[in-house]
Motif scaffolding. Structure first.
Motif, short mmCIF file in Angstrom:
data_model
loop_
_atom_site.label_atom_id
_atom_site.label_comp_id
_atom_site.label_asym_id
_atom_site.label_seq_id
_atom_site.Cartn_x
_atom_site.Cartn_y
_atom_site.Cartn_z
N UNK A 21 0.93 -1.00 0.05
CA UNK A 21 0.14 0.02 -0.21
C UNK A 21 0.89 1.46 0.18
N UNK A 22 1.74 1.07 0.88
CA UNK A 22 2.81 2.16 0.64
C UNK A 22 3.44 2.56 -0.70
N UNK A 23 3.99 1.27 -1.22
CA UNK A 23 4.38 1.51 -2.51
C UNK A 23 3.49 2.03 -3.58
N UNK A 24 2.05 1.78 -3.44
CA UNK A 24 1.24 2.59 -4.39
C UNK A 24 1.23 3.83 -4.16
N UNK A 25 1.07 4.39 -2.85
CA UNK A 25 1.11 5.78 -2.34
C UNK A 25 2.36 6.56 -3.07
N UNK A 26 3.52 5.81 -2.93
CA UNK A 26 4.76 6.40 -3.35
C UNK A 26 4.71 6.66 -5.06
N UNK A 27 4.17 5.60 -5.62
CA UNK A 27 4.21 6.05 -7.08
C UNK A 27 3.08 7.05 -7.19
N UNK A 87 -0.82 9.47 0.12
CA UNK A 87 -1.37 8.90 1.34
C UNK A 87 -2.82 9.41 1.55
N UNK A 88 -3.32 10.64 1.09
CA UNK A 88 -4.64 10.71 1.18
C UNK A 88 -5.53 9.88 0.41
N UNK A 89 -4.91 9.58 -0.79
CA UNK A 89 -5.75 8.46 -1.65
C UNK A 89 -6.01 7.29 -1.13
N UNK A 90 -4.81 6.82 -0.55
CA UNK A 90 -5.13 5.53 0.05
C UNK A 90 -5.34 5.45 1.65
N UNK A 91 -5.55 6.55 2.27
CA UNK A 91 -6.03 6.33 3.64
C UNK A 91 -4.98 6.10 4.63
#
Length: 296
Positions: A21-27, A87-91
């Motif tokens: 999840x953190x990787x997706x937010x990073x991208x 991070x907003x997008x993924x909570x």
């Protein structure tokens, strides 16, 4: 203040963000940073067209890269108390190890480590492996800054902090809470979260000890006769309101039924000013948790 935490007062649990999840937010953030970087390079292109020196062009390009890949996350996490667009997008949210909001120095350390250690220089290998191997999902930047990334849309740990008891709302609104050590706040938060699981004798003793320690850093003193759990709940609830926003004391709701503080039947007590003895009205008993002695 770790000596204040007994074996029964376990450390507060938080839902840590998973590396995927953190990787997706990073991208998501990386895509925005690339767009921002290209926009900042537009003036550099005009400077290069004027036959400027190569060293000047390289210097401007480096400045644009630093402003983008370091400045973006630093500014966003500082202004939003731990969030970026990804991070907003993924909570997700970055918080300190004690669960409190991050500040500028935490965001800057994480951003610098992200550029020079975790992501760009190592192509993401160091950051991903560190998060996979760390039980709390920390990358190197989190270890250096003393932060952790949590999932806000799962259990709402921040909202599990009890509300300020109604009789203490006016006192809490004017109290100076700026000197409270983070570790002491975490100990108090853990105590309230495990209130029901503690043996009565240990619960009362630990509550009084925590309240006395807290009183060394909080001013003015609370009203006389306030039980320890109510004093701690008022401090933590007011700290949360100041850090993350919320209703003012004159409009704040009463204690919630899902609060980790004592059960609804004991989460209200008569104002000490109206009842100097500190006893519960009508039953002649001392409030749960007992009172505590302020340091002299």
């Amino acid at each position: 203040m770790s000596e204040l935490v007994t074996g029964e007062a376990v450390v507060l649990e938080m839902r840590y963000a998973r590396p995927g999840t953190r990787a997706l937010g990073f991208f998501i953030d990386l895509a925005l940073e690339i767009v921002l970087f290209l926009l900042l390079l537009v003036p550099v292109v005009f400077v290069a067209a004027d036959d400027a020196s190569e060293s000047l062009i390289n210097g401007l390009a480096i400045a644009c890269a630093v402003a983008t890949f370091v400045g973006y996350s630093t500014v966003m996490e500082t202004l939003t108390r731990g969030k970026t667009v990804g991070k907003y997008a993924l909570g997700l949210r970055v918080v300190r190890d004690d669960g409190g909001p991050v500040h500028f120095r935490h965001a800057l350390v994480r951003a610098l480590s992200g550029v020079f250690v975790d992501f760009f220089v190592s192509s993401g290998c160091v950051g991903f492996l560190a998060a996979m191997l760390n039980p709390r999902g920390k990358r190197v930047g989190d270890m250096l800054a003393g932060t952790v990334v949590i999932r806000e849309r799962a259990p709402r740990e921040i909202e599990r902090i009890p509300e300020v008891p109604a009789p203490l709302q006016s006192w809490a609104a004017r109290a100076d809470l700026s000197r409270i050590p983070d570790q002491l706040a975490l100990s108090a938060r853990s105590y309230l979260g495990r209130y029901h699981d503690l043996a009565p004798a240990a619960r009362d003793a630990l509550g009084a000890k925590l309240a006395a320690a807290m009183a060394e850093y909080v001013s003015p003193p609370p009203p006389q006769g306030v039980p320890a759990w109510a004093y701690l709940a008022a401090i933590l609830g007011e700290r949360r309101r100041r850090a993350f926003g919320g209703p003012r004391p004159d409009s704040a709701p009463g204690p919630r039924r899902d609060s980790p503080a004592p059960p609804p039947s004991t989460t209200s007590f008569q104002s000490p000013e109206a009842n100097p003895s500190g006893d519960q009205p009508g039953d002649g008993r001392t409030p749960p948790g007992g009172g505590f002695a302020l340091p002299r």
